[in-house]
Design an enzyme around this catalytic site. Structure first.
Site, PDB file in Angstrom:
ATOM      1  N   ARG A  40      15.184  24.382  44.688  1.00  4.01           N
ATOM      2  CA  ARG A  40      15.080  24.361  43.227  1.00  4.01           C
ATOM      3  C   ARG A  40      16.380  24.881  42.631  1.00  4.01           C
ATOM      4  O   ARG A  40      17.067  25.708  43.234  1.00  4.01           O
ATOM      5  CB  ARG A  40      13.948  25.274  42.757  1.00  4.01           C
ATOM      6  N   LYS A  63      10.163  30.911  42.565  1.00  3.27           N
ATOM      7  CA  LYS A  63       8.906  30.463  41.964  1.00  3.27           C
ATOM      8  C   LYS A  63       7.668  30.971  42.705  1.00  3.27           C
ATOM      9  O   LYS A  63       6.756  31.506  42.104  1.00  3.27           O
ATOM     10  CB  LYS A  63       8.866  28.935  41.886  1.00  3.27           C
ATOM     11  N   HIS A 133      15.530  18.978  38.266  1.00  5.96           N
ATOM     12  CA  HIS A 133      14.877  18.710  39.552  1.00  5.96           C
ATOM     13  C   HIS A 133      15.369  17.419  40.203  1.00  5.96           C
ATOM     14  O   HIS A 133      14.873  17.042  41.269  1.00  5.96           O
ATOM     15  CB  HIS A 133      13.356  18.656  39.381  1.00  5.96           C
ATOM     16  N   ARG A 136      16.624  17.897  43.817  1.00  4.55           N
ATOM     17  CA  ARG A 136      15.487  18.244  44.698  1.00  4.55           C
ATOM     18  C   ARG A 136      14.644  17.008  44.991  1.00  4.55           C
ATOM     19  O   ARG A 136      14.256  16.759  46.132  1.00  4.55           O
ATOM     20  CB  ARG A 136      14.649  19.333  44.027  1.00  4.55           C
ATOM     21  N   HIS A 160       3.761  22.074  48.747  1.00  2.00           N
ATOM     22  CA  HIS A 160       2.679  21.362  48.070  1.00  2.00           C
ATOM     23  C   HIS A 160       1.426  21.373  48.935  1.00  2.00           C
ATOM     24  O   HIS A 160       1.508  21.365  50.167  1.00  2.00           O
ATOM     25  CB  HIS A 160       3.086  19.918  47.783  1.00  2.00           C
ATOM     26  N   TYR A 169       5.726  13.627  43.037  1.00  2.00           N
ATOM     27  CA  TYR A 169       6.905  14.443  42.777  1.00  2.00           C
ATOM     28  C   TYR A 169       8.194  13.732  43.179  1.00  2.00           C
ATOM     29  O   TYR A 169       9.184  13.762  42.453  1.00  2.00           O
ATOM     30  CB  TYR A 169       6.787  15.785  43.511  1.00  2.00           C
TER      31      TYR A 169
END
Length: 188
Positions: A40, A63, A133, A136, A160, A169
């Site tokens: 990230r 995070k 993002h 990523r 995830h 994503y």
């Protein structure tokens, strides 16, 4: 707000790398760290130069507070070698030109600066759904495609809990699904 998409075209990625290298070794290094590690932005901005000198990056994610350990890809090492060559180990990998007011200490690059840099370079190639993002997601998309669509691998890297979250994503779109369905067959 539009969804942020990965950069799917390898030729566009290579062109962006060339453009960024001409413009700024720091931005070139940032882009490469992003597309080769999938970290990230908030985690990349906390890296120190010493984090890139070893064989792997080990960082506690901001995070979710989980530790992640990733090998440093040989192409990434080559891409950032010139950038980190004359830097001290304790420096921010991506320092800002600004300093913290009271302490007169260099601080890390700001997230909004990263966003502006990515949008500027990506718009040149007609990419519009770009955000912090993007690197990523680009990492995830290409790792998924290169590793026989191993979703479990990406789920572990990204933290995830469900394959559908990871697929959404990384931008596996209807076009990708259609292409996969039309490509396979039961006969030889």
């Amino acid at each position: 707000m539009n969804a942020v998409e990965p950069i799917r075209d390898i030729l566009v990625i290579e062109s962006i790398q060339k453009d960024l290298k001409k413009e700024s070794l720091k931005y070139h290094a940032f882009f490469n760290v992003g597309i080769y590690t999938g970290l990230r932005v908030s985690d990349m901005l906390r890296l120190k130069v010493r984090d890139m000198r070893g064989e792997e990056i080990k960082i506690r994610q901001k995070k979710n507070k989980k530790w992640v350990m990733l090998p440093i890809h040989p192409d990434l090492r080559r891409a950032i070698a010139e950038y980190i060559a004359d830097k001290d180990d304790d420096e921010w990998l991506f320092p800002s030109r600004q300093r913290k007011q009271k302490l007169k200490v260099k601080r890390e690059l700001d997230r909004s600066t990263v966003y502006k840099m990515l949008n500027k370079v990506c718009r040149k190639y007609g990419l519009r759904s770009i955000g912090c993002h993007t690197t990523r997601k680009t990492f995830g998309y290409h790792l998924y495609m290169a590793n026989e669509k191993n979703i479990a691998l990406l789920m572990e890297i990204f933290g995830h809990s469900d394959p559908s979250i990871t697929l959404r994503y990384i931008g596996v779109t209807q076009d990708t699904i259609n292409k996969a369905v039309l490509k396979f067959k039961y006969t030889s």
